[in-house]
Design a protein around this motif. Structure first.
Motif, mmCIF file in Angstrom:
data_model
loop_
_atom_site.group_PDB
_atom_site.id
_atom_site.type_symbol
_atom_site.label_atom_id
_atom_site.label_comp_id
_atom_site.label_asym_id
_atom_site.label_seq_id
_atom_site.Cartn_x
_atom_site.Cartn_y
_atom_site.Cartn_z
ATOM 1 N N ALA B 54 -8.599 19.280 18.733
ATOM 2 C CA ALA B 54 -7.614 19.775 17.755
ATOM 3 C C ALA B 54 -8.299 20.467 16.575
ATOM 4 O O ALA B 54 -9.430 20.148 16.226
ATOM 5 N N LYS B 55 -7.556 21.414 15.981
ATOM 6 C CA LYS B 55 -8.068 22.041 14.756
ATOM 7 C C LYS B 55 -7.912 21.066 13.586
ATOM 8 O O LYS B 55 -8.802 20.922 12.764
ATOM 9 N N ILE B 56 -6.733 20.442 13.528
ATOM 10 C CA ILE B 56 -6.496 19.476 12.440
ATOM 11 C C ILE B 56 -5.879 18.205 13.044
ATOM 12 O O ILE B 56 -4.650 18.040 13.064
ATOM 13 N N PRO B 57 -6.734 17.322 13.559
ATOM 14 C CA PRO B 57 -6.204 16.052 14.087
ATOM 15 C C PRO B 57 -5.790 15.149 12.934
ATOM 16 O O PRO B 57 -6.496 15.068 11.926
ATOM 17 N N THR B 58 -4.647 14.512 13.090
ATOM 18 C CA THR B 58 -4.107 13.723 11.967
ATOM 19 C C THR B 58 -3.566 12.386 12.449
ATOM 20 O O THR B 58 -2.914 12.317 13.496
ATOM 21 N N ILE B 59 -3.847 11.366 11.681
ATOM 22 C CA ILE B 59 -3.251 10.051 11.961
ATOM 23 C C ILE B 59 -2.229 9.764 10.863
ATOM 24 O O ILE B 59 -2.518 9.924 9.678
ATOM 25 N N PHE B 60 -1.034 9.355 11.309
ATOM 26 C CA PHE B 60 0.028 8.966 10.356
ATOM 27 C C PHE B 60 0.236 7.454 10.443
ATOM 28 O O PHE B 60 0.992 6.986 11.295
ATOM 29 N N PRO B 61 -0.415 6.668 9.600
ATOM 30 C CA PRO B 61 -0.139 5.223 9.623
ATOM 31 C C PRO B 61 1.176 4.910 8.901
ATOM 32 O O PRO B 61 1.432 5.444 7.827
ATOM 33 N N GLY B 62 1.984 4.067 9.516
ATOM 34 C CA GLY B 62 3.285 3.704 8.927
ATOM 35 C C GLY B 62 3.221 2.375 8.195
ATOM 36 O O GLY B 62 2.157 1.740 8.129
ATOM 37 N N PRO B 63 4.356 1.929 7.669
ATOM 38 C CA PRO B 63 4.382 0.709 6.841
ATOM 39 C C PRO B 63 3.824 -0.527 7.539
ATOM 40 O O PRO B 63 3.254 -1.395 6.883
ATOM 41 N N LEU B 64 3.981 -0.614 8.823
ATOM 42 C CA LEU B 64 3.539 -1.835 9.518
ATOM 43 C C LEU B 64 2.029 -2.024 9.482
ATOM 44 O O LEU B 64 1.527 -3.122 9.718
ATOM 45 N N VAL B 65 1.295 -0.936 9.240
ATOM 46 C CA VAL B 65 -0.162 -1.073 9.139
ATOM 47 C C VAL B 65 -0.692 -0.746 7.736
ATOM 48 O O VAL B 65 -1.816 -1.114 7.401
ATOM 49 N N LEU B 66 0.107 -0.057 6.949
ATOM 50 C CA LEU B 66 -0.355 0.266 5.590
ATOM 51 C C LEU B 66 -0.353 -0.978 4.704
ATOM 52 O O LEU B 66 -1.235 -1.173 3.885
ATOM 53 N N TRP B 67 0.676 -1.802 4.880
ATOM 54 C CA TRP B 67 0.822 -2.972 4.017
ATOM 55 C C TRP B 67 0.155 -4.182 4.642
ATOM 56 O O TRP B 67 0.243 -4.397 5.853
#
Lengths: 296, 195
Positions: B54-67
């Motif tokens: 990918a040119k810009i690989p991105t991970i979007f962590p949600g509330p279940l792992v952020l908190w």
């Protein structure tokens, strides 16, 4: 009490308002209250109500005075408060118009089963239309059943959000923008009905005196937690619907709370609740005394 | 009837949900690629390849792992950060953008700082993200966001789901545990060696 935490790996990527909320909000602070408004990180980041709306300050006081905000779920209903709830850093449920006390009943019972070792408070916050007209059945039935949660009614004496229709809590003779004939009967005496329906703590007031609001909110939630249903009715005039300017909300409340006026302070406490609140007070005083002694 | 494939969009303003189009969720030990059931290892390798190319690989962590709300969330956070570090070491353009909650925070949301599941396309467009992974996002919000992304962007979506998987993602894993996230980290390391 454990405070809400962000996982260390993600702290630096969280938006600043969440970092501030975790570090500077009053979660877990035992003596939190209205004096934290404007000093600590507030639980309403910003609101979408009209400038000068008394409901917005009432909402801030309520949130600032919750004794256990991390483990509190608020149940709201349709109206101006439902526009603010998306900005509030407390668990909340938006129920169908009028259903709020039924939803809160189920929620409180479920939380008690799911978290038997934790204190979980449920607080209903709804307008007068939802509490007294459309939802009166649900409101009363929850009191008859002795459901252990607090009901707070933001009483602006009409359906403000939809343009000024007549509500049961509208004062007799008032002419609303969409009630041109004027109210034909008296304001429903809900505090008295609440007392007679089994509420153990009932208070009615304006929000012009934050100390009084704080005490009432804390009492109502603590009594609901230990004994049974409680009810608070707060006058939060809709300045738009009664033809006031944005700086006139406070005066309107002051003008309505004098002796013999519609919102003269009222408080009913059951005998059981009185004993309990005396114990709580004594405990709080002893704690303060011990703290002072420790400092000296 | 032609079998529906869950592929990179933009597909349509309102794409059908993959479930309505006949895509079924994988069983334990399996994954889905474009709606086809595959062995989980195949999915791991494909996810690693997609991320690394990918040119810009991105991970979007949600509330279940952020908190930090339980032990598992802490372990998952460590594994996700390790995955991001692997991607960043390979491609400095890699991003880690949180999805802290699902409230409609208008108009102040900054697409560089957070992703709003109700308008995920804004973050994808603004940051020019071409491959992303959802992890720790509650199912109902993940379904909504994945469909919006498929409908309006050309981003390849991967879902690391702790439940039964997300058929609306182009690649989905199920039963995500900290160990499974570490497996993907290892897969990324392995594929990196072959590049």
């Amino acid at each position: 009490m454990d405070k809400i935490k962000i996982n260390d790996e993600f702290f630096d990527i969280m938006p600043p308002e969440y970092q501030e909320l975790v570090e500077e909000a009053t979660y877990g602070k035992e003596d939190r209250g209205w004096k934290d408004v404007g000093v600590a990180k507030e639980l309403i980041e910003e609101h979408s109500l009209c400038a000068g709306c008394p409901e917005s300050i009432a909402f801030r006081y309520v949130l600032a005075c919750l004794p256990n905000p991390q483990d509190t779920v608020m149940v709201g209903s349709t109206g101006c408060t439902s526009l603010v709830f998306p900005h509030v850093a407390i668990h909340n449920i938006h129920s169908l118009f009028g259903n709020q006390n039924a939803v809160a009943s189920g929620l409180k019972r479920t939380l008690a089963l799911r978290f038997p070792d934790k204190v979980k408070d449920v607080v209903v916050l709804a307008g007068d239309g939802a509490t007294v007209d459309i939802g009166l059945d649900m409101t009363l039935q929850s009191w008859f059943r002795q459901e252990k949660f607090t009901t707070i009614c933001f009483d602006n004496e009409l359906y403000a959000n939809t343009g000024g229709q007549e509500s049961g809590l509208m004062q007799k003779g008032f002419v609303g923008k969409m009630a041109p004939a004027g109210k034909k009967f008296d304001k429903v005496p809900l505090p008295e009905i609440a007392r007679d329906s089994g509420c153990h703590y009932v208070a009615m007031m304006t929000v012009s005196k934050p100390n009084r609001v704080e005490k009432a909110i804390r009492n109502a939630i603590l009594v609901a937690r230990e004994i049974g249903p409680t009810y608070i009715q707060l006058y939060t005039p809709c300045i738009l619907e009664i033809g006031k300017q944005m700086m006139e909300g406070l005066q309107e409340m002051r003008d309505s709370e004098g002796p013999g006026k519609r919102f003269e302070f009222k408080e009913y406490i059951s005998d059981e609740a009185k004993v309990f609140l005396d114990e709580v007070d004594a405990e709080r005083k002893a704690k303060k005394k011990a703290l002072r002694a420790a400092r000296a | 009837m032609v079998k529906y494939r869950v592929e990179v969009g933009p597909e349509a303003y309102l794409p059908p949900s993959a479930a309505c189009a006949g895509v079924v969720l994988p069983d334990p030990g399996q994954a889905l690629i474009a709606g086809e059931v595959v062995h989980e290892d195949v999915g791991m390798e494909e996810a690693a390849r997609r991320f690394l190319s990918a040119k810009i690989p991105t991970i979007f962590p949600g509330p279940l792992v952020l908190w930090n709300w339980n032990e598992k969330s802490v372990k998952k956070a460590t594994a996700i950060k390790a995955m991001y570090d692997e991607l960043k070491a390979h491609n400095p353009e890699a991003l880690l953008i949180p999805m802290p909650d699902y409230r409609p925070k208008y108009p102040k949301i900054n697409p560089e700082v957070e992703i709003n599941p109700n308008h995920p396309n804004l973050t994808i467009w603004h940051n020019k993200i071409d491959v992303c992974m959802f992890v720790g996002v509650h199912c109902h919000q993940a379904n909504l966001s994945l469909k919006i992304i498929r409908g309006g962007t050309n981003c390849y979506t991967i879902a690391m789901c702790a439940q039964a998987g997300h058929e609306d993602a182009m690649l989905t894993f199920r039963d995500a545990t900290p160990d499974k996230i570490w497996m993907l980290v290892e897969a990324i390391k392995d594929v990196k060696k072959t590049l």
